[in-house]
Structures are given as C-alpha cells and as structure tokens.
Design a protein around this motif. Structure first.
Motif, PDB file in Angstrom:
ATOM      1  N   LYS A  39      -1.708   1.623  24.836  1.00  0.00           N
ATOM      2  CA  LYS A  39      -0.588   0.869  24.761  1.00  0.00           C
ATOM      3  C   LYS A  39      -0.217   0.749  23.268  1.00  0.00           C
ATOM      4  N   SER A  42       1.011   3.658  21.452  1.00  0.00           N
ATOM      5  CA  SER A  42       2.478   3.746  21.817  1.00  0.00           C
ATOM      6  C   SER A  42       3.403   3.047  21.018  1.00  0.00           C
ATOM      7  N   TYR A  67       1.586  11.159  24.310  1.00  0.00           N
ATOM      8  CA  TYR A  67       2.369  10.073  23.529  1.00  0.00           C
ATOM      9  C   TYR A  67       3.762  10.508  23.130  1.00  0.00           C
ATOM     10  N   PRO A  70       6.222   8.687  26.150  1.00  0.00           N
ATOM     11  CA  PRO A  70       6.480   7.280  25.839  1.00  0.00           C
ATOM     12  C   PRO A  70       7.365   6.875  24.741  1.00  0.00           C
ATOM     13  N   GLN A  73      11.121   7.593  25.523  1.00  0.00           N
ATOM     14  CA  GLN A  73      11.262   6.571  26.360  1.00  0.00           C
ATOM     15  C   GLN A  73      11.571   5.312  25.502  1.00  0.00           C
TER      16      GLN A  73
END
Ligand SMILES: O=P(O)(O)OC[C@H]1O[C@H](OP(=O)(O)OP(=O)(O)O)[C@H](O)[C@@H]1O
Ligand SMILES: Nc1ncnc2[nH]cnc12
Length: 176
Positions: A39, A42, A67, A70, A73
C-alpha cells in the motif's frame, strides 16, 4: 533515504543466476506479499505523479500491471496494457527490442490512446531500458505523448535512462 525506499531495499530479494547465469534477479514478490509495504508503494507512486497532468497510465506486462492499475485508479485515469505478442485481441501494432536476458516483442491496441493524450509508462523495473523504450515507441506511433516513466526499481548500472530521452524518470529504489 525515504521510508519507502528503505523498506523496499529490505524487502526485495536478490535471486542469483535467474533466469540465466550471471543475472541477479530482483524479486518483488515479497513486496506484493506484504500489504502494508504494498500500500505504501502505491501511495508513493500516486504522491509523486499526482500533479503531472497524466491522462493515461500504460502498464507493461506482466509486472507493470501490479502497481500500474492502482496508480491509474488513484489518478482517476484509464489504464492501458502493453502486452507480449499474441495476447491482445483487437487490432495492434508491435515493436521488438532486446532485454537484459534475451529479446521480446510487445503490442498495444491501436485505439488505446487518443491523439495528444499525456501518457505515463509504468513498469516494475528499469534495466537496459529496451522494454520501456519499445512501449514509448508504440505510444508515439498511435499519437500519444509520453511525459514520463515510473518504476519500482532502477538498475542504474545498466544505464537504461539513456534510452528514455529527456523525459522524467522516477524509481522508488535505485541500485548502482
Ligand atoms: O529495461 P529492460 O532491460 O527492458 O528490462 C526490464 C523489463 O524486464 C522485465 O520484464 P520481463 O520481460 O522479464 O517480463 P515479466 O514482467 O512478464 O516478468 C521487467 O518487468 C521489465 O518489463
Ligand atoms: N535483474 C532483473 N531483475 C528483475 N527483473 C528484471 N528485468 C530485467 N532485468 C531484471
């Protein structure tokens, strides 16, 4: 050194002689297996590129998908795959190139990017730069503008940046 860089250095695993004798393979699977670090990766990508006015993320098969999606997004922009030959179902253009350990050919859908769109190329690792340069060639051929390159890892001793012209190149961790 930033927190995420330090964590990546501690987590990425060196596999000697893979996939060929003499190659030290940077294995990112321990990063993927750690939700907290993954996380943070990202978030670090998003934080770095959020002001760059990116219209499209192009991720390179296969580790560039992990990656890349994400990031697309997070930026609220489309994700477009560049794939190895024979995998994309619609009309494609292709480009061949040399790798640190062989050669390969990649493709993109001809309608994947609208003319003039600002494209960021994302992959897990920059080695000789052949793969990223091939992706850039495909993007330019269909009318996109490559504005930068994003990597998890850069192997600086292979001088891949030299193939990426004057565009911005960012990596979370660099090995010299
Ligand atoms: O800078 P270069 O010398 O071009 O090398 C970098 C490329 O090599 C690796 O991909 P690989 O072809 O091994 O495919 P994979 O991501 O599907 O494992 C890596 O994920 C990059 O795409
Ligand atoms: N040394 C390496 N480790 C992982 N992926 C790579 N792609 C090209 N060279 C690589």
């Amino acid at each position: 050194m930033s927190d995420i860089t330090q964590k990546l250095e501690q987590t990425i695993r060196d596999i000697p002689d893979f996939p060929k004798p003499g190659i030290v393979f940077k294995d990112i699977t321990p990063v993927l297996a750690n939700p907290e670090i993954s996380k943070a990766v990202s978030e670090a990508f998003l934080n770095y590129w959020k002001k760059a006015q990116i219209d499209v993320i192009v991720g390179i098969e296969s580790r560039g998908f992990m990656y890349g999606l994400p990031l697309a997004q997070g930026l609220d922009v489309p994700f477009v795959p560049v794939r190895k030959v024979g995998k994309l179902p619609y009309t494609t253009i292709r480009h061949s190139y040399d790798l640190e350990y062989g050669s390969a050919e990649v493709e993109i859908h001809t309608d994947a990017i609208a003319p003039g769109q600002r494209v960021l190329i994302h992959d897990d690792l920059l080695a000789t730069g052949g793969t990223a340069a091939a992706a850039a060639e495909l993007i330019r051929k269909i009318g996109g503008e490559v504005v930068g390159y994003s990597f998890l890892v850069e192997l600086a001793f292979l001088n891949g940046r030299a193939k990426l012209a004057d565009k911005e190149v960012h990596a979370l961790v660099t090995y010299s």
